[in-house]
Motif scaffolding. Structure first.
Motif, short mmCIF file in Angstrom:
data_model
loop_
_atom_site.label_atom_id
_atom_site.label_comp_id
_atom_site.label_asym_id
_atom_site.label_seq_id
_atom_site.Cartn_x
_atom_site.Cartn_y
_atom_site.Cartn_z
N LYS A 1 0.85 -1.19 0.00
CA LYS A 1 0.00 0.00 0.00
C LYS A 1 0.89 1.24 0.00
O LYS A 1 1.88 1.31 0.72
N TYR A 2 0.52 2.23 -0.83
CA TYR A 2 1.28 3.48 -0.85
C TYR A 2 0.35 4.65 -1.13
O TYR A 2 -0.76 4.46 -1.64
N PHE A 3 0.81 5.85 -0.80
CA PHE A 3 0.00 7.05 -1.01
C PHE A 3 0.42 7.73 -2.31
O PHE A 3 1.57 8.10 -2.50
N HIS A 4 -0.55 7.87 -3.22
CA HIS A 4 -0.32 8.49 -4.52
C HIS A 4 -0.52 10.00 -4.35
O HIS A 4 -1.64 10.49 -4.24
N ALA B 1 -0.06 12.58 -6.36
CA ALA B 1 -0.73 13.31 -7.45
C ALA B 1 -2.24 13.17 -7.36
O ALA B 1 -2.99 14.12 -7.58
N HIS B 2 -2.70 11.94 -7.05
CA HIS B 2 -4.14 11.68 -6.98
C HIS B 2 -4.69 11.83 -5.57
O HIS B 2 -5.91 11.79 -5.37
N GLN B 3 -3.78 11.97 -4.59
CA GLN B 3 -4.18 12.13 -3.18
C GLN B 3 -5.04 10.97 -2.68
O GLN B 3 -6.02 11.17 -1.96
N ILE B 4 -4.67 9.77 -3.07
CA ILE B 4 -5.38 8.57 -2.61
C ILE B 4 -4.37 7.46 -2.34
O ILE B 4 -3.24 7.51 -2.82
N TYR B 5 -4.80 6.49 -1.55
CA TYR B 5 -3.98 5.31 -1.35
C TYR B 5 -4.20 4.33 -2.50
O TYR B 5 -5.34 4.12 -2.93
N GLN B 6 -3.13 3.77 -3.00
CA GLN B 6 -3.20 2.75 -4.03
C GLN B 6 -2.36 1.55 -3.61
O GLN B 6 -1.63 1.61 -2.61
N TYR B 7 -2.46 0.50 -4.41
CA TYR B 7 -1.82 -0.76 -4.04
C TYR B 7 -1.05 -1.28 -5.25
O TYR B 7 -1.46 -1.09 -6.40
N GLN B 8 0.05 -1.94 -4.97
CA GLN B 8 0.86 -2.44 -6.08
C GLN B 8 1.62 -3.70 -5.70
O GLN B 8 1.82 -4.01 -4.53
N VAL B 9 2.01 -4.41 -6.75
CA VAL B 9 2.92 -5.55 -6.65
C VAL B 9 4.12 -5.22 -7.52
O VAL B 9 3.95 -4.78 -8.66
N ALA B 10 5.32 -5.41 -6.99
CA ALA B 10 6.53 -5.14 -7.76
C ALA B 10 7.56 -6.23 -7.49
O ALA B 10 7.71 -6.68 -6.35
N PHE B 11 8.24 -6.65 -8.55
CA PHE B 11 9.30 -7.65 -8.38
C PHE B 11 10.30 -7.51 -9.52
O PHE B 11 10.00 -6.93 -10.57
#
Length: 203
Positions: free
Chosen positions: A50-53, A55-65
């Motif tokens: 979970k991270y805070f975007h 530019a959009h001022q919202i929390y978003q979620y991601q997978v990275a590898f």
């Protein structure tokens, strides 16, 4: 190639990125379950972050590898470099890849005339034309419109497009499919009421 890898290829084309050997996919909170499925598909050790975007001022979620072979394979399927403006497919497009693309950058919605429409937005005209050519193979009429970016739009054939997208098994975002399915269900009920068939109206 299979239904799952094709779908995630489409989703990565729309909502993912590749930087060197790092593959990243980010989605909204309501779609976290699909990120969990993606993480599980790639590796049992991957987690959703979970991270805070800002530019959009919202929390978003991601997978990275990081995985060089996977990154190189993905680059043989589509152009990921500056893909917001120069996206194009190298792989042969199919309905499952398109479903992934649509779940990222497309949507079904009801317009002001109460008709179902599908709209897919992308900065690459070439990419949009590839999608239109594919839809034409199934006699699905679409239009190309420019409004800040390129849009592939279907109107009368939106139901037919939904049938194409959801005719095969495999993953999909529920919230996007349900707009299409809900509109079809409502239209069918209205048609029954207007048919004069009492047995259908009572079913």
């Amino acid at each position: 190639n299979n239904l799952i890898s094709d779908y995630f290829l489409g989703l990565l084309i729309s909502d993912g990125c590749i930087s060197n050997r790092t593959i990243t996919l980010g989605l909204k909170e309501e779609d976290v379950y699909m990120l969990e499925a993606f993480a599980s598909f790639c590796s049992p050790n991957l987690q959703v972050y979970k991270y805070f975007h800002r530019a959009h001022q919202i929390y978003q979620y991601q997978v990275a590898f990081k995985h060089k072979e996977v990154a190189d394979w993905l680059r043989t399927k589509a152009n990921f470099k500056n893909k917001s403006l120069e996206c194009r497919l190298f792989a042969k497009l199919n309905s499952t890849i398109l479903r992934g693309i649509s779940d990222g950058d497309g949507c079904f919605h009801i317009d002001k005339s109460n008709n179902l429409r599908w709209d897919l937005a992308n900065g690459s005209r070439e990419f949009c034309l590839q999608i239109m050519d594919f839809l034409a193979l199934y006699n699905i009429k679409s239009s190309l419109v420019y409004n800040h970016c390129w849009h592939v739009v279907t109107c009368k054939d939106s139901y037919k497009l939904g049938q194409l997208l959801y005719s095969t098994s495999g993953p999909f975002l529920l919230r996007k499919r349900n707009i299409w399915a809900g509109y079809f269900g409502r239209s069918r009920r209205i048609n029954r009421l207007n048919s004069g068939n009492l047995s259908e109206q009572q079913s």
